[in-house]
Design a protein around this motif. Sequence first.
Motif, PDB file in Angstrom:
ATOM      1  N   ASN A  74       0.818  -1.209   0.000  1.00  0.00           N
ATOM      2  CA  ASN A  74       0.000   0.000   0.000  1.00  0.00           C
ATOM      3  C   ASN A  74       0.852   1.258   0.000  1.00  0.00           C
ATOM      4  O   ASN A  74       0.574   2.219  -0.723  1.00  0.00           O
ATOM      5  N   VAL A  78       0.940   3.951  -3.249  1.00  0.00           N
ATOM      6  CA  VAL A  78       0.554   5.360  -3.139  1.00  0.00           C
ATOM      7  C   VAL A  78       1.588   6.267  -3.807  1.00  0.00           C
ATOM      8  O   VAL A  78       1.270   7.379  -4.225  1.00  0.00           O
ATOM      9  N   ILE A  81       0.268   5.882  -7.645  1.00  0.00           N
ATOM     10  CA  ILE A  81      -1.138   5.725  -8.016  1.00  0.00           C
ATOM     11  C   ILE A  81      -1.734   6.986  -8.636  1.00  0.00           C
ATOM     12  O   ILE A  81      -2.666   6.906  -9.447  1.00  0.00           O
ATOM     13  N   ASN A 142      -2.418  10.568   4.424  1.00  0.00           N
ATOM     14  CA  ASN A 142      -2.944  10.111   3.135  1.00  0.00           C
ATOM     15  C   ASN A 142      -4.424  10.501   2.991  1.00  0.00           C
ATOM     16  O   ASN A 142      -4.882  10.864   1.898  1.00  0.00           O
ATOM     17  N   GLY A 199       2.843  -2.982  -6.041  1.00  0.00           N
ATOM     18  CA  GLY A 199       2.292  -1.686  -5.693  1.00  0.00           C
ATOM     19  C   GLY A 199       2.681  -0.593  -6.661  1.00  0.00           C
ATOM     20  O   GLY A 199       1.835   0.198  -7.103  1.00  0.00           O
ATOM     21  N   GLY A 203      -0.399   0.539  -8.961  1.00  0.00           N
ATOM     22  CA  GLY A 203      -0.891   1.864  -8.593  1.00  0.00           C
ATOM     23  C   GLY A 203      -1.418   2.662  -9.774  1.00  0.00           C
ATOM     24  O   GLY A 203      -2.561   3.147  -9.755  1.00  0.00           O
ATOM     25  N   THR A 223      -7.055   4.005  -0.807  1.00  0.00           N
ATOM     26  CA  THR A 223      -5.810   3.485  -0.237  1.00  0.00           C
ATOM     27  C   THR A 223      -5.775   3.694   1.281  1.00  0.00           C
ATOM     28  O   THR A 223      -5.165   2.903   2.007  1.00  0.00           O
ATOM     29  N   GLN A 227      -5.239   0.936   4.177  1.00  0.00           N
ATOM     30  CA  GLN A 227      -4.234   1.169   5.213  1.00  0.00           C
ATOM     31  C   GLN A 227      -4.830   1.005   6.605  1.00  0.00           C
ATOM     32  O   GLN A 227      -4.179   0.487   7.518  1.00  0.00           O
TER      33      GLN A 227
END
Length: 501
Positions: A74, A78, A81, A142, A199, A203, A223, A227
């Motif tokens: 994750n 990020v 993404i 985030n 990832g 993403g 996301t 998380q």
Amino acid sequence: MAVPTKPNDAITTASQPVELELGTVPPLVAPKRPNDADPFLVAFDETYDAENPLDWPSGRKWMVTDVLSATGFNRIMVSTIMAPALSIIASELHMSATESAMSLSIYLLATAFGPLMIGPLSEVYGRTVVLHGSNVWFLVWNIACGFSKTKGTLIAARFLAGFGASAIYALAGGVLGDIWRPEQRGKSLGMYLLIPILGAAVGPIIGGYMAGRTTWRWIFWATSAFQAVMTVASFYCFHETSGALILHRRAARLRRQTGDPRYYTLSERLASSSTTIAVLVRTLTRPIRLLAFHPIIQVSALLAGFSYGIMYVTLSTFSDLWVKQYHQSVEISGLHYIACSLGEIVASQMGGPLMDYLYKRNQEHGATPESRIPLVIPGFIVAWLGVLMYGWVAQYRQFWFVVDIGVFIMMFGLQLGSLSLTAYVIDSYREHVSSAMAARQFSSSLMAFLFPLFAPSLYGKLGYGWGNSVMALAGFVLSVPLPLLLWKYGAKLRGRARSTY
């Protein structure tokens, strides 16, 4: 859950094994050192110790590895993404091309500086507190990215989210070094990387579809939801792996239960003459000292940093290639990142077992950390050949599948070379793996931040063909002599290096 133990020098007699219930205090007797040289030195039994992470059952090791892997997925996802949605975000928040690129790459800048603090702290306060704390920190910022109303807020929130996400770069090497033995290094690294390497490539695929079908803000909210789940799961599934901290707790338990203050650990003795502030200063400066005075870290940081930078040049510009050069939609452009992901997956699953095979074969003649180097050179050579293929095929707008093959080859080679280089650093710095990985990650993240900023002008002036040729040439110059230097002189350099304490 009962875990059968074998004789343990600090908590059992020499002849009577015990059933040790997790979370309970074991029966206490006077410790028996292997040679009775110092009966008050608390250390792991060299034959078997149920509390030693290296002696944990395989199921528990894989659970810790999998939690770390899913968390890494994750955090790394990020980082890329939002790439397909940059033009949409820039339009809504009135950002220039440079500012939109900054909003993407500022996350990577934070991952350069975060590990310098987080890695050493995990060696003092343990892996669990750092993982849990960074999980919450990353989650908060985030979410804030998704609610950003101005470009300044988005860039600042991305930086702070990246700072929290950066813990995984320092923790991963440290935790894997804590629980897996050298002959298992390839398999454990390969399985750990299986999910996180998805990832970076997955993403943009997810981001492309979200940007095309809904608001770009759901990129961050979705996301964040994942998380949150991983944060809760880590509290139940992730166990402390730092051997030094486990021994410190054992020594404290012995002192408390026996009333004898003479029990101590090696790390406690090393720090006994220093104040808390001095210990923290020495700890926090360790990655910088490694980067400044250890040639092995310097060479591995340069190799890893350059390859990481080239990878992010590709990841940050790949969508534009398909939209502008091949006139495909944003959603379809994201699907081409599957080629990136497949290259890394195949390399990690082939390279890990191959690395273990070579290491075990060398054990008969005395395996050393330098046994990891032979895979580095061919891995990077293959990568730069892939860079050349990708660049020139894209330059002449050849069939899209051939472009994807070039990217697959590039990612395969980069992953194979980086996998072996990571194992080399872990084996060379067993006492302070997290600090060593933090020092190496500094250059990797810094180059991953800087390289994409120059990519648009590079491709704009030279095109994909000559632009990739320049990068490949620099890669060849670095990737052949430097690994050979480590292979031939690595043992001498390690012997002459300053203490990591």
